[in-house]
Design a protein around this motif. Structure first.
Motif, PDB file in Angstrom:
ATOM      1  N   ASP A 130      33.167 -29.900  32.113  1.00  0.00           N
ATOM      2  CA  ASP A 130      31.877 -29.957  31.417  1.00  0.00           C
ATOM      3  C   ASP A 130      30.713 -29.459  32.262  1.00  0.00           C
ATOM      4  N   ARG A 131      30.991 -28.475  33.123  1.00  0.00           N
ATOM      5  CA  ARG A 131      29.926 -27.947  33.982  1.00  0.00           C
ATOM      6  C   ARG A 131      29.797 -26.432  33.833  1.00  0.00           C
ATOM      7  N   PHE A 132      30.210 -25.894  32.669  1.00  0.00           N
ATOM      8  CA  PHE A 132      30.080 -24.449  32.501  1.00  0.00           C
ATOM      9  C   PHE A 132      28.630 -24.002  32.588  1.00  0.00           C
ATOM     10  N   TRP A 133      27.741 -24.641  31.852  1.00  0.00           N
ATOM     11  CA  TRP A 133      26.358 -24.149  31.814  1.00  0.00           C
ATOM     12  C   TRP A 133      25.640 -24.309  33.145  1.00  0.00           C
ATOM     13  N   PRO A 134      25.828 -25.406  33.890  1.00  0.00           N
ATOM     14  CA  PRO A 134      25.262 -25.431  35.248  1.00  0.00           C
ATOM     15  C   PRO A 134      25.858 -24.353  36.153  1.00  0.00           C
ATOM     16  N   PHE A 135      27.165 -24.079  36.002  1.00  0.00           N
ATOM     17  CA  PHE A 135      27.778 -22.995  36.776  1.00  0.00           C
ATOM     18  C   PHE A 135      27.157 -21.662  36.380  1.00  0.00           C
ATOM     19  N   HIS A 136      26.991 -21.458  35.098  1.00  0.00           N
ATOM     20  CA  HIS A 136      26.368 -20.250  34.552  1.00  0.00           C
ATOM     21  C   HIS A 136      24.982 -20.045  35.169  1.00  0.00           C
ATOM     22  N   ARG A 137      24.175 -21.106  35.224  1.00  0.00           N
ATOM     23  CA  ARG A 137      22.832 -20.987  35.803  1.00  0.00           C
ATOM     24  C   ARG A 137      22.897 -20.657  37.293  1.00  0.00           C
ATOM     25  N   GLN A 165      27.542 -26.596  43.623  1.00  0.00           N
ATOM     26  CA  GLN A 165      26.129 -26.565  43.221  1.00  0.00           C
ATOM     27  C   GLN A 165      25.963 -26.964  41.756  1.00  0.00           C
ATOM     28  N   ALA A 166      26.941 -26.614  40.935  1.00  0.00           N
ATOM     29  CA  ALA A 166      26.885 -26.914  39.502  1.00  0.00           C
ATOM     30  C   ALA A 166      27.271 -28.359  39.180  1.00  0.00           C
ATOM     31  N   GLY A 167      27.688 -29.097  40.184  1.00  0.00           N
ATOM     32  CA  GLY A 167      28.031 -30.491  39.952  1.00  0.00           C
ATOM     33  C   GLY A 167      29.466 -30.729  39.540  1.00  0.00           C
ATOM     34  N   VAL A 168      30.346 -29.747  39.777  1.00  0.00           N
ATOM     35  CA  VAL A 168      31.773 -29.949  39.505  1.00  0.00           C
ATOM     36  C   VAL A 168      32.293 -31.005  40.481  1.00  0.00           C
ATOM     37  N   LYS A 169      32.860 -32.076  39.957  1.00  0.00           N
ATOM     38  CA  LYS A 169      33.233 -33.206  40.815  1.00  0.00           C
ATOM     39  C   LYS A 169      34.563 -33.006  41.527  1.00  0.00           C
ATOM     40  N   ASP A 170      35.562 -32.508  40.819  1.00  0.00           N
ATOM     41  CA  ASP A 170      36.894 -32.342  41.409  1.00  0.00           C
ATOM     42  C   ASP A 170      37.086 -30.867  41.768  1.00  0.00           C
TER      43      ASP A 170
END
Length: 259
Positions: A151-158, A181-186
């Motif tokens: 659930d971190r596609f859009w933060p990764f995209h940014r 940086q996008a907040g991916v936990k694992d």
């Protein structure tokens, strides 16, 4: 004796042959008219500056627009989409993380579209990975899909489209840093998902859809099936979205029983 007149490319064809020809024709008018300029502007060695290549279609068969509009997935579980599944307008973006104009759209235009239209339920945005600049683009596309699994596609995209991010490359270490940086936990799962067959298949499906409708450059868009090419000014997207929303409202109104 003069040669016989050439048939018009817009002449009606038998239904069995007409659909694939027109699908390619409509998007070619939008995405291919200035394709050379678009490629030059979005090539890996380019800086993404200058005048974007773009064209919008006019007078094309409305049946084709309806066919293209049906490419919207409207799937509540789509990790690479945002906005209501029943939004009257769906914008599909075909893009590459190494594309300068895609980054320009992501930084300058998309946030305002989200604020104006996604927030009020008018617009849904669906991303399609369309890597056209080689293996590095492929790796970034798979990584974006992997970020979406958490659930971190859009933060990764940014993060991937942040100013000057492209110049830092998209090697494995860099993709991992972007995920962090996008907040991916694992991050270990992220690495496995990036290299998975499922990621490759998801990217392949998106790319084949783009090529299948005739897209040849990035970014390419469909707004309720109507093609738009290039990182256009905000006003162009505003006009297209509001026109599509008004058209949908008219269709719904016409379908209501008279009081």
């Amino acid at each position: 004796m003069p040669p016989p007149p050439r048939p018009s490319p817009f002449a009606k064809k038998p239904s069995s042959a007409r659909k694939p020809v027109l699908l390619g024709l409509v998007v070619a008018l939008a995405a291919g008219l200035l394709g050379f300029v678009s490629y030059r502007a979005t090539a890996p060695d380019g800086d993404g500056s200058g005048t974007p290549a773009s064209a919008t279609t006019a007078g094309a068969d409305s049946d084709v627009y309806r066919e293209l509009a049906e490419l919207a997935r409207r799937d509540a579980g789509d990790k690479l989409a945002q906005g209501r599944t029943d939004a009257p307008v769906v914008l599909i973006e075909y893009a590459d993380f190494q594309c300068g104009y895609c980054g320009k759209f992501a930084r300058d235009t998309e946030p305002e579209l989200i604020r104006r239209y996604v927030a009020d339920g008018t617009l849904r945005i669906e991303w399609r990975n369309f890597p056209i600049f080689g293996e590095t683009s492929e790796a970034a596309a798979r990584a974006s899909w992997a970020a979406g699994r958490q659930d971190r596609f859009w933060p990764f995209h940014r993060a991937a489209y942040a100013k000057d991010a492209k110049e830092k490359g998209f090697g494995k270490d860099r993709l991992r840093a972007l995920a962090r940086q996008a907040g991916v936990k694992d991050l270990d799962r992220f690495a496995r998902d990036t290299e998975s067959a499922a990621a490759s298949e998801a990217v392949r499906e998106d790319r084949e859809q783009a090529y299948g409708i005739g897209a040849t450059s990035t970014p390419s868009f469909l707004i309720n099936g109507r093609p738009l090419a290039g990182a256009q000014p905000m006003a162009v997207f505003t006009q297209a979205i509001e026109a599509a929303a008004a058209e949908e409202a008219n269709v719904k109104s016409a379908g209501k029983p008279a009081e």
